[in-house]
Structure formats: structure tokens, C-alpha cells
Enzyme design. Sequence first.
Site: not given
Length: 165
Positions: A122, A141
Site C-alpha cells: 500500500d 483498492d
Amino acid sequence: MKLSRNVGIILLIIFNITIDQISKVLVRANFEYLEIKELIGKKFIMQYVDNKGAFLGMGSDMNDTLRIVFLLILPTLVLGYLIYYILVNKTLDKLSTIALSCIAGGGIANVFDRIAFGKVTDFFFINLGGIFKTGIFNVADMSVTFGMIVLIYTWFISSRKKQIK
């Protein structure tokens, strides 16, 4: 030349996976772990982190067996069924098909990370102050979130049309 519906779906899923994986390769190659780079002041930053869990790290403290079941096996089965559903259900409108394809592509990209690396990379963080502050997230995401927003929009529009009739 017009692409067949199924080829278009597969290409959209592959596009989502590819963009996500390229972004993660670039982050891992150009950032030190936990390094922060400001893109737009402190409002929009990039920070390379690894996430052993799911959304916002949920499940990262599960034992290995539960993590395999809930973050690998179950998502893989659900994503497999989702792709089957998108390909077989010819009654889906274009927006719903695009939305579900983005959800599938983003989901597959994150599951791939869990299989290949045991964790998900991330790196985006948004802090606009007050209550609008995100956790650290990635392109996959964003694909899933975009797909969910479009899907909710199409369902809302569809239900409004039924009420009007």
C-alpha cells in the site's frame, strides 16, 4: 472492429491488475520501506507500507491458518464466481459490467500480492482534514472502490427507473 463482450471484460480485468502491479513494482523499487513522499503537501502523500491483513489492516493479527482461509481461499473463490457471473450474465448493463470487472481486477491484484509476497503493498494516503482522512491504500483498492461506487449508482438509477414506471 468491435470486441466481443467477454474479451472486453477480460481485458478490463487484466488492465486493472496490470496498472496495480506496475504501481506496486515502482513503489517497491523507488521507496524505502515506510518512506514518505509528499505529493500535494501533507494532503496527499505516498508512503510505502506492507499490509498483512485486508482493508485497513483488518485481519493482520489472525493466525496463519485463518489468514489463509479468509484472505486467500475465500476471496479466490468469491472472485472466481464473480468473474463467472460477469461472463455468463448477459443481462448486466454496461456500467454494472464495468463496475464488477473493476472489482474483480482489484481483488485479484491484491490476492496476487498475498500469494506472491504474503502481504499487500500500500502507498497512497489522503488527509483533507477533519473526518476526510483515509488509511493507506493502493491502486487495486481504488479499482474496487470505483467499482462499488459505480455499482451503487447503477442500482440507485435502476431502482429510480422502476419507481417512475
